[in-house]
Design a protein around this motif. Structure first.
Motif, PDB file in Angstrom:
ATOM      1  N   GLY A 429       0.725  -1.283  -0.130  1.00 57.01           N
ATOM      2  CA  GLY A 429      -0.118  -0.046   0.039  1.00 57.01           C
ATOM      3  C   GLY A 429       0.686   1.147  -0.062  1.00 57.01           C
ATOM      4  O   GLY A 429       0.336   2.312   0.040  1.00 57.01           O
ATOM      5  N   ALA A 430       2.154   1.351  -0.126  1.00 55.74           N
ATOM      6  CA  ALA A 430       2.827   2.348  -0.068  1.00 55.74           C
ATOM      7  C   ALA A 430       2.695   3.199  -1.384  1.00 55.74           C
ATOM      8  O   ALA A 430       2.605   2.873  -2.247  1.00 55.74           O
ATOM      9  N   ALA A 431       2.673   4.581  -1.090  1.00 50.95           N
ATOM     10  CA  ALA A 431       2.223   5.051  -2.268  1.00 50.95           C
ATOM     11  C   ALA A 431       3.034   6.627  -1.984  1.00 50.95           C
ATOM     12  O   ALA A 431       3.633   7.117  -1.146  1.00 50.95           O
ATOM     13  N   SER A 435       0.077   7.982   1.521  1.00 53.81           N
ATOM     14  CA  SER A 435      -1.362   7.503   1.902  1.00 53.81           C
ATOM     15  C   SER A 435      -1.105   6.055   1.700  1.00 53.81           C
ATOM     16  O   SER A 435      -0.398   5.544   0.769  1.00 53.81           O
ATOM     17  N   GLN A 436      -2.084   5.139   2.265  1.00 53.22           N
ATOM     18  CA  GLN A 436      -2.281   3.937   2.228  1.00 53.22           C
ATOM     19  C   GLN A 436      -3.245   3.542   0.855  1.00 53.22           C
ATOM     20  O   GLN A 436      -4.336   3.433   1.373  1.00 53.22           O
ATOM     21  N   GLU A 437      -2.840   3.528  -0.114  1.00 53.76           N
ATOM     22  CA  GLU A 437      -3.751   3.391  -1.288  1.00 53.76           C
ATOM     23  C   GLU A 437      -4.189   1.675  -1.348  1.00 53.76           C
ATOM     24  O   GLU A 437      -3.300   1.096  -1.438  1.00 53.76           O
ATOM     25  N   ARG A 438      -5.337   1.417  -1.749  1.00 48.01           N
ATOM     26  CA  ARG A 438      -5.553  -0.044  -2.052  1.00 48.01           C
ATOM     27  C   ARG A 438      -6.428   0.141  -3.460  1.00 48.01           C
ATOM     28  O   ARG A 438      -7.073   1.238  -3.795  1.00 48.01           O
ATOM     29  N   TRP A 439      -6.300  -0.934  -4.287  1.00 47.70           N
ATOM     30  CA  TRP A 439      -7.225  -1.299  -5.341  1.00 47.70           C
ATOM     31  C   TRP A 439      -8.569  -0.984  -5.046  1.00 47.70           C
ATOM     32  O   TRP A 439      -9.276  -0.245  -6.031  1.00 47.70           O
ATOM     33  N   LYS A 440      -9.283  -1.303  -4.123  1.00 43.26           N
ATOM     34  CA  LYS A 440     -10.863  -0.990  -4.005  1.00 43.26           C
ATOM     35  C   LYS A 440     -11.063   0.469  -3.730  1.00 43.26           C
ATOM     36  O   LYS A 440     -12.320   0.810  -3.890  1.00 43.26           O
ATOM     37  N   ILE A 478      -9.230 -14.403  -2.857  1.00 42.03           N
ATOM     38  CA  ILE A 478      -8.668 -13.043  -3.167  1.00 42.03           C
ATOM     39  C   ILE A 478      -9.430 -11.841  -2.952  1.00 42.03           C
ATOM     40  O   ILE A 478      -8.746 -10.954  -2.614  1.00 42.03           O
ATOM     41  N   ALA A 479     -10.464 -11.874  -3.445  1.00 40.57           N
ATOM     42  CA  ALA A 479     -11.129 -10.675  -3.324  1.00 40.57           C
ATOM     43  C   ALA A 479     -11.615 -10.201  -1.861  1.00 40.57           C
ATOM     44  O   ALA A 479     -11.431  -9.106  -1.662  1.00 40.57           O
ATOM     45  N   GLU A 480     -11.576 -11.200  -0.975  1.00 46.66           N
ATOM     46  CA  GLU A 480     -11.926 -10.964   0.383  1.00 46.66           C
ATOM     47  C   GLU A 480     -10.628 -10.477   0.977  1.00 46.66           C
ATOM     48  O   GLU A 480     -10.705  -9.492   1.780  1.00 46.66           O
ATOM     49  N   SER A 481      -9.490 -10.898   0.641  1.00 43.58           N
ATOM     50  CA  SER A 481      -8.315 -10.484   1.124  1.00 43.58           C
ATOM     51  C   SER A 481      -7.966  -9.186   0.463  1.00 43.58           C
ATOM     52  O   SER A 481      -7.689  -7.979   1.306  1.00 43.58           O
ATOM     53  N   MET A 482      -8.460  -8.611  -0.526  1.00 41.92           N
ATOM     54  CA  MET A 482      -8.546  -7.245  -1.141  1.00 41.92           C
ATOM     55  C   MET A 482      -9.661  -6.358  -0.423  1.00 41.92           C
ATOM     56  O   MET A 482      -9.626  -5.198  -1.070  1.00 41.92           O
ATOM     57  N   GLY A 483     -10.509  -6.803   0.464  1.00 44.74           N
ATOM     58  CA  GLY A 483     -11.445  -5.997   0.955  1.00 44.74           C
ATOM     59  C   GLY A 483     -12.678  -5.922   0.164  1.00 44.74           C
ATOM     60  O   GLY A 483     -13.584  -4.969   0.744  1.00 44.74           O
ATOM     61  N   TYR A 484     -12.948  -6.997  -0.665  1.00 50.85           N
ATOM     62  CA  TYR A 484     -14.306  -6.880  -1.171  1.00 50.85           C
ATOM     63  C   TYR A 484     -15.228  -7.966  -0.463  1.00 50.85           C
ATOM     64  O   TYR A 484     -14.949  -9.134  -0.214  1.00 50.85           O
ATOM     65  N   GLY A 485     -16.610  -7.632  -0.495  1.00 52.32           N
ATOM     66  CA  GLY A 485     -17.657  -8.682   0.075  1.00 52.32           C
ATOM     67  C   GLY A 485     -17.935  -9.311  -1.349  1.00 52.32           C
ATOM     68  O   GLY A 485     -17.706  -9.204  -2.357  1.00 52.32           O
ATOM     69  N   LYS A 486     -18.349 -10.679  -1.004  1.00 55.59           N
ATOM     70  CA  LYS A 486     -18.977 -11.384  -2.098  1.00 55.59           C
ATOM     71  C   LYS A 486     -19.867 -10.825  -3.045  1.00 55.59           C
ATOM     72  O   LYS A 486     -19.824 -11.087  -4.349  1.00 55.59           O
ATOM     73  N   GLY A 487     -20.787  -9.858  -2.718  1.00 59.72           N
ATOM     74  CA  GLY A 487     -21.553  -8.956  -3.640  1.00 59.72           C
ATOM     75  C   GLY A 487     -20.762  -8.287  -4.287  1.00 59.72           C
ATOM     76  O   GLY A 487     -21.366  -7.420  -5.452  1.00 59.72           O
ATOM     77  N   GLU A 488     -19.766  -7.920  -4.213  1.00 55.24           N
ATOM     78  CA  GLU A 488     -18.924  -6.678  -4.903  1.00 55.24           C
ATOM     79  C   GLU A 488     -17.965  -7.664  -6.054  1.00 55.24           C
ATOM     80  O   GLU A 488     -16.996  -6.846  -6.542  1.00 55.24           O
ATOM     81  N   VAL A 489     -18.212  -8.788  -6.310  1.00 55.58           N
ATOM     82  CA  VAL A 489     -17.284  -9.398  -7.147  1.00 55.58           C
ATOM     83  C   VAL A 489     -18.306  -9.672  -8.405  1.00 55.58           C
ATOM     84  O   VAL A 489     -19.378 -10.254  -8.283  1.00 55.58           O
ATOM     85  N   SER A 490     -17.655  -9.348  -9.465  1.00 56.45           N
ATOM     86  CA  SER A 490     -18.491  -9.784 -10.874  1.00 56.45           C
ATOM     87  C   SER A 490     -17.925 -10.642 -11.746  1.00 56.45           C
ATOM     88  O   SER A 490     -16.498 -10.421 -12.012  1.00 56.45           O
ATOM     89  N   PHE A 491     -18.438 -11.748 -12.111  1.00 55.19           N
ATOM     90  CA  PHE A 491     -17.661 -12.562 -13.085  1.00 55.19           C
ATOM     91  C   PHE A 491     -18.204 -12.468 -14.679  1.00 55.19           C
ATOM     92  O   PHE A 491     -19.500 -12.195 -14.907  1.00 55.19           O
ATOM     93  N   THR A 492     -17.187 -12.888 -15.375  1.00 57.13           N
ATOM     94  CA  THR A 492     -17.584 -12.742 -16.785  1.00 57.13           C
ATOM     95  C   THR A 492     -16.837 -13.924 -17.565  1.00 57.13           C
ATOM     96  O   THR A 492     -15.714 -14.199 -17.139  1.00 57.13           O
ATOM     97  N   LEU A 652       0.124  -2.071  -8.100  1.00 55.50           N
ATOM     98  CA  LEU A 652      -0.555  -2.275  -6.930  1.00 55.50           C
ATOM     99  C   LEU A 652      -1.606  -3.262  -6.890  1.00 55.50           C
ATOM    100  O   LEU A 652      -1.637  -3.971  -6.173  1.00 55.50           O
ATOM    101  N   LEU A 653      -2.209  -3.883  -8.107  1.00 58.30           N
ATOM    102  CA  LEU A 653      -3.208  -4.784  -8.263  1.00 58.30           C
ATOM    103  C   LEU A 653      -2.225  -6.370  -7.960  1.00 58.30           C
ATOM    104  O   LEU A 653      -2.638  -7.146  -7.087  1.00 58.30           O
ATOM    105  N   LYS A 654      -1.111  -6.311  -8.632  1.00 57.81           N
ATOM    106  CA  LYS A 654      -0.460  -7.531  -8.519  1.00 57.81           C
ATOM    107  C   LYS A 654       0.283  -7.757  -7.047  1.00 57.81           C
ATOM    108  O   LYS A 654       0.286  -8.719  -6.451  1.00 57.81           O
ATOM    109  N   GLY A 655       0.546  -6.550  -6.399  1.00 59.01           N
ATOM    110  CA  GLY A 655       0.915  -6.861  -5.018  1.00 59.01           C
ATOM    111  C   GLY A 655      -0.091  -7.252  -4.111  1.00 59.01           C
ATOM    112  O   GLY A 655       0.049  -8.020  -3.197  1.00 59.01           O
ATOM    113  N   GLU A 656      -1.252  -6.872  -4.257  1.00 57.04           N
ATOM    114  CA  GLU A 656      -2.275  -7.154  -3.205  1.00 57.04           C
ATOM    115  C   GLU A 656      -2.741  -8.543  -3.558  1.00 57.04           C
ATOM    116  O   GLU A 656      -3.064  -9.598  -2.626  1.00 57.04           O
ATOM    117  N   VAL A 657      -2.752  -8.957  -5.068  1.00 58.14           N
ATOM    118  CA  VAL A 657      -3.153 -10.513  -5.434  1.00 58.14           C
ATOM    119  C   VAL A 657      -2.013 -11.360  -4.934  1.00 58.14           C
ATOM    120  O   VAL A 657      -2.434 -12.371  -4.382  1.00 58.14           O
TER     121      VAL A 657
END
Length: 699
Positions: A429-431, A435-440, A478-492, A652-657
């Motif tokens: 999260g270093a910026a 500030s501590q920025e996250r993908w979310k 992975i999404a939960e670790s990044m701070g997303y709830g299950k309802g905030e994940v979209s699959f395609t 940023l995204l790869k670091g969180e994943v």
């Protein structure tokens, strides 16, 4: 030498028998007494006979093929000394003395109207000539393949190419309709595609004026069954209209990206019954074209997309800067939403901030006067005029499907802006701003591309409209670790040959779809797109699937496949497509874009495919889903490391994943996901060894 002067494709799409696709033959009334017709050149070796010359100018050289009505000839224009295509508009087998005069008058009017159309996406008409019993159209002789031929060879087209062809066809149709002409036979066989990508609408042999009689003497609707709009068969139908041409364009677009027509059937009644029973065909690989296709395939012609709106939406798919008002035009369209998995609002993330209120849309235009629906439940699509159109615009523009108009891959994730990009070793999260920025923080929804046809790994349940499997559980973890709830994940859904494109065009943020990590994919994947990986999160072995029983071959192991030289099918742009030929395996002439399509070929007793090559875990799922029909051979040398794919330079995204994967692989989460989804498939209670996260070094 100009195209006019080269022996090539006829300007009206006429084809010989070798060019036809199944179901592509035009329907014509029963033949009656033949009429006088120009004689064709003699067969090879026969004595020459005088050639027919039309109007003292056009010398008919040889028949090119048959179009919608009549024959088409390659001819020589004696006056301008060039080769042309000459076609008679009247079918010599469909005319009688009683109808000839009226037919001549109608053909004359149609020829004059078509000759007025001047557009780069419509075949050029040079001249119109009338003889005693025929009306002739003289057209440019084109050197090009038909879209039908391209599909016969490739099976499907990539979405950008399909959208580009569709855009050109709809532009041509707008010119045709502006001349008060309805084509009536829009289909892949009547679209020519030159080597430079120019698409040309051809074959106006059964074209008519809007509102003309729709029924032939035998009572049949003229056209090709798979492409006929349902309203043509409704009681009191006005006959073919521009809307029915647009329906046919929707069928053609669907066929380009899905590899088949949406409503199957050998006869007209079968096709129409399939439309009535299942008016919403499943779109698996259409991606950003889904709203366009669905809008064109609305059964009620009053609610179907018009040509202008379809053109605007296709421009948006391609990111065409020539359409600054495309989104505005699409917002006024009438079409259902695309078939993608969207976040479930019933499972919000408690820590997520409340969404901002959405301004209420302005008053919609009053709907047209009620009338009987052409097919399907009455009013089935009503109410989508504003709401669904807004959904489609959001998917096209907001979901990032627009092709980037400049720059390149720098800052590929769209979130690593100046001042917030981390390099290896910078810390979580270093910026640059401290500030501590996250993908979310800049992405409310985590969009993930997955497969929909791999039991155990990732399978779409049509009843519950949800995805499930090992890859899906991993995505949620992975999404939960990044701070997303299950309802905030979209699959395609992303097919094998479309994964990198889905990332490139920014439809998805991540791809978790049994995506094998290879050097060529990291540097320049097929199509010119490179991707980055985090992982691997699973190591799979390479194997084959064969028929349980075969009357022709006895196959015990992979060496039999090499010795017998049987055809092996695999997914297009998979690692097997390039690896297996090096090992002596005989590959199928044309590879589909999914392993499921390979399985379908394997299960077809008439198919020449006798083996499917894929990862052992994928094939194990197919064995369980098809008991007694297929069996799996022992694995061969080599392993496939599955990685989580993303756009390059998504620091940023790869670091969180990578941080999430370390946590998942270190604890019980990974083992639990394996036991839940894969243990029964492979027959092993305990998972294989944990992979090393080689693609996460430095993150």
């Amino acid at each position: 030498m100009h195209n006019d002067d080269r022996a090539g494709r006829t300007g009206d799409g006429a084809r010989g028998p070798e060019d036809r696709r199944p179901g592509d033959d035009p329907r014509r009334p029963d033949a009656v007494a033949p009429r006088v017709w120009p004689s064709t050149p003699p067969a090879h070796g026969a004595p020459p006979s005088p050639r027919t010359v039309i109007d003292g100018r056009y010398e008919l050289l040889e028949p090119i093929g048959s179009g919608g009505m009549g024959e088409v000839f390659k001819a020589h224009d004696r006056r301008l000394r060039r080769f042309v295509a000459v076609k008679g508009l009247l079918d010599r087998n469909a005319m009688t003395a009683a109808t000839q005069a009226a037919a001549l008058q109608r053909a004359r009017r149609e020829a004059e109207a078509i000759a007025k159309i001047e557009h780069q996406n419509v075949v050029t008409v040079h001249d119109q000539v009338e003889t005693d019993n025929q009306v002739w159209i003289v057209m440019k002789l084109l050197e090009a393949k038909s879209l039908g031929e391209l599909l016969s060879g490739d099976g499907v087209l990539a979405v950008p190419k399909a959208a580009n062809i569709g855009l050109q066809v709809v532009q041509g149709l707008r010119a045709v309709h502006a001349a008060s002409v309805v084509h009536r036979d829009v289909k892949p066989g009547n679209v020519l595609v030159r080597d430079d990508g120019l698409a040309i609408l051809v074959d106006f042999g059964i074209a008519t004026f809007e509102g003309a009689d729709r029924v032939t003497r035998s009572g049949s609707v003229i056209g090709t069954s798979s492409y006929l709009a349902p309203e043509l068969f409704a009681p009191g139908s006005p006959g073919p209209t521009p809307a029915s041409d647009l329906w046919a364009l929707g069928i053609t677009l669907y066929e380009m990206v899905e590899g088949r027509v949406p409503f199957a059937g050998h006869e007209v009644w079968e096709v129409q019954e399939n439309i009535r029973q299942s008016p919403d065909p499943v779109l698996r690989y259409a991606g950003p074209l889904a709203p366009v296709i669905q809008g064109l395939l609305i059964t009620d012609p009053r609610e179907r997309l018009d040509a202008a709106t379809a053109e605007a939406m296709l421009r948006e798919v391609l990111g065409d800067p020539a359409a600054p008002n495309a989104a505005r035009a699409a917002a006024a369209a009438t079409h259902p939403p695309t078939a993608v998995s969207t976040p479930n609002p019933s499972t919000p993330n408690p820590s997520a901030p409340a969404p901002a209120p959405v301004p209420a849309p302005g008053p919609a235009a009053p709907p047209p006067a009620p009338a009987p629906a052409a097919a399907g439940p009455p009013g089935r699509h009503r109410g989508w005029k504003t709401a669904a159109a807004v959904v489609c615009v959001a998917l096209l523009a907001g979901a990032g499907w627009l092709v980037s108009r400049g720059g390149g891959e720098s800052g590929g994730d769209g979130g690593d802006r100046a001042g917030s990009v981390r390099g290896p070793g910078d810390g979580e999260g270093a910026a640059g701003s401290g500030s501590q920025e996250r993908w979310k923080d800049t992405h409310d929804t985590l969009r993930i591309g997955v497969k929909d046809d791999q039991p155990g790994l990732s399978k779409f349940d049509k009843k519950t409209r949800t995805y499930r499997g090992y890859d899906v559980d991993l995505a949620y973890a992975i999404a939960e670790s990044m701070g997303y709830g299950k309802g905030e994940v979209s699959f395609t859904t992303v097919a094998t040959d479309y994964r990198s494109t889905a990332l490139k065009t920014k439809q998805v943020d991540l791809v978790i779809a049994s995506y094998s990590i290879t050097d060529d994919r990291k540097t320049a994947s097929p199509g010119g797109y490179s991707v980055d990986f985090a992982g691997p999160y699973y190591d799979a072995s390479r194997s084959f699937l064969v028929r349980e029983k075969s009357s022709k071959y006895t196959i015990n192991d992979s060496s039999d496949l090499v010795d017998l030289r049987v055809e092996v099918c695999t997914a297009r742009e998979s690692t097997y497509e390039t690896e297996l030929p090096k090992r002596g395996f005989t590959m199928a002439k044309s590879q589909p874009n999914t392993y499921q399509d390979c399985l379908d070929k394997l299960l077809d007793p008439k198919s020449d495919v006798y083996a499917v090559a894929s990862d052992d875990i994928i094939l194990a799922g197919y064995v369980k889903a098809n008991p007694g029909k297929v069996r799996q051979l022992e694995p061969i040398n080599g392993a496939e490391g599955y990685g989580v794919a993303m756009r390059p330079k998504s620091t940023l995204l790869k670091g969180e994943v990578c941080s999430a994967l370390r946590t998942i692989l270190a604890g019980r989460i990974w083992e639990d996901m394996y036991k839940e989804n894969l243990a029964d498939l492979v027959g092993r209670k305990n998972p294989p060894g944990r992979p090393d996260l080689t693609e996460c070094e430095g993150f």
